[in-house]
Motif scaffolding. Structure first.
Motif, PDB file in Angstrom:
ATOM      1  N   VAL A   1       1.119  -1.179  -0.084  1.00  0.00           N
ATOM      2  CA  VAL A   1      -0.184   0.020  -0.003  1.00  0.00           C
ATOM      3  C   VAL A   1       0.996   1.393  -0.386  1.00  0.00           C
ATOM      4  CG1 VAL A   1      -1.976   1.591   1.041  1.00  0.00           C
ATOM      5  CG2 VAL A   1      -1.441  -1.449   0.978  1.00  0.00           C
ATOM      6  N   TYR A   2       0.564   2.111  -1.193  1.00  0.00           N
ATOM      7  CA  TYR A   2       1.510   3.627  -1.093  1.00  0.00           C
ATOM      8  C   TYR A   2       0.324   4.840  -0.722  1.00  0.00           C
ATOM      9  CZ  TYR A   2       4.956   0.665  -3.547  1.00  0.00           C
ATOM     10  OH  TYR A   2       6.003  -0.499  -3.189  1.00  0.00           O
ATOM     11  N   VAL A   3       0.727   5.777   0.178  1.00  0.00           N
ATOM     12  CA  VAL A   3       0.095   6.236  -0.235  1.00  0.00           C
ATOM     13  C   VAL A   3       0.730   7.517  -0.504  1.00  0.00           C
ATOM     14  CG1 VAL A   3      -0.997   5.251   2.433  1.00  0.00           C
ATOM     15  CG2 VAL A   3       1.153   6.981   2.639  1.00  0.00           C
TER      16      VAL A   3
ATOM     17  N   ALA B   1      -0.798  11.883   3.635  1.00  0.00           N
ATOM     18  CA  ALA B   1      -1.710  11.168   4.557  1.00  0.00           C
ATOM     19  C   ALA B   1      -0.441  10.126   5.181  1.00  0.00           C
ATOM     20  CB  ALA B   1      -2.343   9.908   3.140  1.00  0.00           C
ATOM     21  N   PHE B   2       0.780  10.278   4.762  1.00  0.00           N
ATOM     22  CA  PHE B   2       1.860  10.113   5.462  1.00  0.00           C
ATOM     23  C   PHE B   2       1.955  11.385   6.798  1.00  0.00           C
ATOM     24  CE2 PHE B   2       6.372   9.689   6.339  1.00  0.00           C
ATOM     25  CZ  PHE B   2       6.004   8.517   7.096  1.00  0.00           C
ATOM     26  N   ALA B   3       1.611  11.817   5.910  1.00  0.00           N
ATOM     27  CA  ALA B   3       2.608  13.010   7.138  1.00  0.00           C
ATOM     28  C   ALA B   3       1.164  13.267   8.278  1.00  0.00           C
ATOM     29  CB  ALA B   3       1.484  14.794   5.980  1.00  0.00           C
ATOM     30  N   GLN B   4      -0.105  12.763   7.443  1.00  0.00           N
ATOM     31  CA  GLN B   4      -1.183  12.698   8.758  1.00  0.00           C
ATOM     32  C   GLN B   4      -0.796  11.612   9.747  1.00  0.00           C
ATOM     33  OE1 GLN B   4      -3.969  15.396   9.360  1.00  0.00           O
ATOM     34  NE2 GLN B   4      -4.509  14.282  10.785  1.00  0.00           N
TER      35      GLN B   4
END
Length: 173
Positions: free
Chosen positions: A53-55, A59-62
């Protein structure tokens, strides 16, 4: 990930400065944070490998922000527990100090009462001594007066004796 690690180092440094003492507690917290971070990284790596799964960056920062906030919440909860223990210890010490103060005050009152008692006894002894001294002076005056009377009587007796011996010598002539 480097940003999270730098933020964590800053938070640990702030916690170290704020706590002052308790170095072992800080080390334990740091080790716990590192092991938590390691397990989080392992979980992310496994998740990425299994599900791929790649975001996106947002989304990663959140997720990173949420993770930092969760770690901060855990650290703050630990700090609250530490402060609660310190407060309990301070309350206990204060209660002990109040008890010791009451005992010291009771001891002081007892000592003051004993001092008053001893002073009263000393005053009574002084009064009795004064009475005895007055009685001794009176007796001494009486003895001196009696001694004087005895001397007067002896002088009278001697005068009478000489007078009687002189009269008997005249009577013998």
């Amino acid at each position: 990930m480097e940003e999270i690690w730098q933020g964590k180092k800053e938070n640990q440094h702030t916690a170290e400065v704020g706590m002052g003492n308790g170095a072992s507690e800080r080390w334990n917290a740091a080790i716990s944070n590192l092991s938590e971070m390691g397990s989080t990284l392992d979980s992310l790596q496994k998740l990425l490998l299994q599900k791929a799964v790649y975001v996106d960056e947002e989304a990663f920062a959140q997720a990173s922000t949420n993770s930092v906030q969760a770690r901060n919440a855990v650290a703050l909860e630990r700090r609250v527990k530490t402060l609660e223990r310190e407060l309990d210890a301070a309350i206990t010490a204060s209660a002990c100090a109040r008890t010791e103060k009451r005992q010291a005050e009771a001891g002081q009152r007892a000592a003051e009462a004993r001092t008053q008692e001893v002073l009263k006894e000393l005053e009574n002894t002084t009064k009795i001594f004064e009475l005895h001294m007055e009685e001794l002076r009176t007796k001494h005056e009486e003895i001196t007066k009696k001694d004087g009377e005895i001397k007067v009587l002896q002088a009278i007796i001697q005068t009478l004796s000489k007078g009687t011996t002189g009269n008997s010598a005249e009577n013998n002539l």
